[in-house]
Motif scaffolding. Sequence first.
Motif, PDB file in Angstrom:
ATOM      1  N   GLY A  90       0.761  -1.239   0.000  1.00  0.00           N
ATOM      2  CA  GLY A  90       0.000   0.000   0.000  1.00  0.00           C
ATOM      3  C   GLY A  90       0.793   1.292   0.000  1.00  0.00           C
ATOM      4  O   GLY A  90       0.321   2.321   0.485  1.00  0.00           O
ATOM      5  N   HIS A  91       1.996   1.279  -0.531  1.00  0.00           N
ATOM      6  CA  HIS A  91       2.743   2.531  -0.648  1.00  0.00           C
ATOM      7  C   HIS A  91       2.313   3.234  -1.930  1.00  0.00           C
ATOM      8  O   HIS A  91       2.343   2.640  -3.010  1.00  0.00           O
ATOM      9  CB  HIS A  91       4.241   2.256  -0.637  1.00  0.00           C
ATOM     10  CG  HIS A  91       4.724   1.750   0.697  1.00  0.00           C
ATOM     11  ND1 HIS A  91       4.601   0.433   1.068  1.00  0.00           N
ATOM     12  CD2 HIS A  91       5.261   2.395   1.754  1.00  0.00           C
ATOM     13  CE1 HIS A  91       5.064   0.287   2.299  1.00  0.00           C
ATOM     14  NE2 HIS A  91       5.468   1.458   2.748  1.00  0.00           N
ATOM     15  N   GLY A  92       1.919   4.487  -1.783  1.00  0.00           N
ATOM     16  CA  GLY A  92       1.358   5.212  -2.920  1.00  0.00           C
ATOM     17  C   GLY A  92       2.419   5.708  -3.883  1.00  0.00           C
ATOM     18  O   GLY A  92       2.178   5.895  -5.072  1.00  0.00           O
ATOM     19  N   ILE A  93       3.600   5.976  -3.332  1.00  0.00           N
ATOM     20  CA  ILE A  93       4.696   6.422  -4.192  1.00  0.00           C
ATOM     21  C   ILE A  93       5.972   5.733  -3.710  1.00  0.00           C
ATOM     22  O   ILE A  93       6.182   5.588  -2.502  1.00  0.00           O
ATOM     23  CB  ILE A  93       4.828   7.967  -4.188  1.00  0.00           C
ATOM     24  CG1 ILE A  93       5.881   8.414  -5.212  1.00  0.00           C
ATOM     25  CG2 ILE A  93       5.153   8.510  -2.803  1.00  0.00           C
ATOM     26  CD1 ILE A  93       5.808   9.897  -5.551  1.00  0.00           C
ATOM     27  N   ILE A  94       6.775   5.296  -4.655  1.00  0.00           N
ATOM     28  CA  ILE A  94       7.984   4.556  -4.285  1.00  0.00           C
ATOM     29  C   ILE A  94       9.176   5.158  -5.017  1.00  0.00           C
ATOM     30  O   ILE A  94       9.180   5.279  -6.245  1.00  0.00           O
ATOM     31  CB  ILE A  94       7.840   3.061  -4.642  1.00  0.00           C
ATOM     32  CG1 ILE A  94       6.694   2.442  -3.827  1.00  0.00           C
ATOM     33  CG2 ILE A  94       9.152   2.314  -4.360  1.00  0.00           C
ATOM     34  CD1 ILE A  94       6.305   1.052  -4.289  1.00  0.00           C
ATOM     35  N   PHE A  95      10.164   5.569  -4.229  1.00  0.00           N
ATOM     36  CA  PHE A  95      11.385   6.128  -4.794  1.00  0.00           C
ATOM     37  C   PHE A  95      12.470   5.058  -4.802  1.00  0.00           C
ATOM     38  O   PHE A  95      12.787   4.494  -3.749  1.00  0.00           O
ATOM     39  CB  PHE A  95      11.863   7.325  -3.964  1.00  0.00           C
ATOM     40  CG  PHE A  95      10.904   8.484  -3.959  1.00  0.00           C
ATOM     41  CD1 PHE A  95      10.997   9.486  -4.912  1.00  0.00           C
ATOM     42  CD2 PHE A  95       9.903   8.566  -2.997  1.00  0.00           C
ATOM     43  CE1 PHE A  95      10.112  10.562  -4.909  1.00  0.00           C
ATOM     44  CE2 PHE A  95       9.015   9.640  -2.983  1.00  0.00           C
ATOM     45  CZ  PHE A  95       9.115  10.644  -3.941  1.00  0.00           C
TER      46      PHE A  95
END
Lengths: 360, 308
Positions: A90-95
């Motif tokens: 459920g991570h909305g943005i991943i760097f």
Amino acid sequence: MLIKRRTFTKALGAGLAAGALPAFGHQARAADFKAGYVYVGPIGDHGWSYQHDQGRLAADKALGITSTYVEKVPEGADAERVIRELAETGHGIIFTTSFGFMDPTLKVARDYPEVKFEHATGYKRADNVSTYNIRFYEARYIQGVIAGKMSTSGVVGYIGSIPIPEVIMGMNAFILGMRSVNPQGRIKQVFINSWYDPGKEADAAKALLDQGADIIAQHTDSPAPLQVAQERGLKGFGQASDMIKFAPDAQLTSAVDFWDDYYTERTKAAMEGSWASHDVWGGLKSGMLHMAPYANMPDDVKQMAMATEADIRDGKLTIFKGPINAQDGSAKVAAGEVLDDGAIAGMDWLAQGVEGDLPK
Amino acid sequence: MESAVLVSILLSVIAASTPLLLAGIGELVVERSGVLNLGVEGMMLVGAIAGFAVTYSSGSASLGILAAALGGMAMALVFAFLTLTLQANQVATGLALTIFGIGLAAMMGAGFVGHPVPKLPGLDLPLLSAIPVIGPLVFGQDFLVYFSIAAVIGASWFLYRSHGGLVLRAIGDSHDAAHAIGYPVIRIRYLACLFGGAMSGLAGAYLSLSYTPMWAEDMSAGRGWIALALVVFATWRPGRLLLGAYLFGGITILQFHVQTMGLGIPPQFVSMLPYLATILVLCAISSDATRIRLNAPACLGRPFHAAG
């Protein structure tokens, strides 16, 4: 043993609670949103991964969210597993913050179209994959100018990590800067085949100084080369973060990666739904690259460095602009010609003034 | 070549060799007692952070060095308890110790990243240290360098000239026989492990206090493994270990000079030379059964059950 473990668990619990608390104060949406970060090195490297983590902390604080990071992720099959795990939870943005995470990032991105991905230093994009990078070579040019003024032997020792375009463009920018003030300036280079190995970096610095260099430049991540310069009463440049504490009399300046604003801005965009795939290659102008305070140099050199920095920022100075000669003296970039970003990003040739071959 | 440059190159060779020598001599004694501890890298890192943390907090390098030795010993004690008392597999436990040590050191060191400490001071004798060439090389080193040489001499004397050393070697070669005569196999092996841990810890302290005076995660960068290779390279003999450590250190430095001189030798080739040499030595000693008997401790890595 048991008591220790219990205390540890308690400390861990307290830490988690403290980390979670500020999130409750914000609107539900902010508290729910999670950002994920994947680092190639330990955040304790005080260099590349450390600066990314500083950016993460700043973004978390600014947006009141919690984030997850995974450090020391090898650039290979493990990376895909880690990125997939973050997408799945459920991570909305991943760097993903290393070049070698490129293909794994794209692969996972295909399976999770609703998740936004940000890949540092790569060149492959998709609808939900952005790329971003810093024009580190701008800092290298300024360092070259300083070295051209400061070096008495006219020889700079340059510690390279791995001979990829990123490193080569830095080396070329450095010699262009150096030769702009000292046409006889030279770079002696060694590659240590690692981004991070304090002992090896120190050994390489010693070898270069023994070979007649009197200033050390590095494209590796630890302050060890600067410490060697400090010990020998010579000068050098830091990498990724301000390393003046390690070499108070030796560090001339350092390129400082500054991801704080970028991470805040992109995470915010993802939260608000305004995120769109893009390619950013920021530098001094966009504020992604800072220069550590100019130190240990006479005032005139400092003025010159600051003027160079201002010229690059204002676009008055274009670094990869012809005439540029290749290592063997042949014309590589014709007078007046300006290399486009593609040519810079794929640089595989050394400019005149850099000695030695690239490791094959 | 100018003598100043030569001295400076030799100084870098000494610096590169010392951590290998410290960890190597410790592991040599451990293996001579019949125990294979692959946890050198982990013990080294715990020693490095313990030494750094105490030096940074107390301002005393002596306390730091002591803490590094104790840190390494604490790790070795865990290993000894698992393998000697609980008779866990030594190879697996050693590997686990390395992985555990890397993590533990990183956790302990989280608050110490980005802080420098003063470099361990070198000996500074009036007149002697000022002699050209010999002065800085022989009379200008720091404590751990002298200690590493002394440790080799001491270990050599202990193994071949003392009763204790004889017992230790006997246990390493045949723990059952040694046990039958009445020697305390487990106790001696515990002591050997603790010694090995202390030396690995000191090797770590050399890294974080002298070689590159700072704490950084994984700063040993595989030197623990080189030390392990070194013990095999030296065929479990302290004298050869000394030679090997300086050879390995020399090659480490040489690879950079080879690169800058543009001799066209790939640096990757030079950096793999120590390992190549180790493999060659392994081949050489394995091809001759007598030599194996003469050199490798016969009970290396085998658990001891005090049966009957």
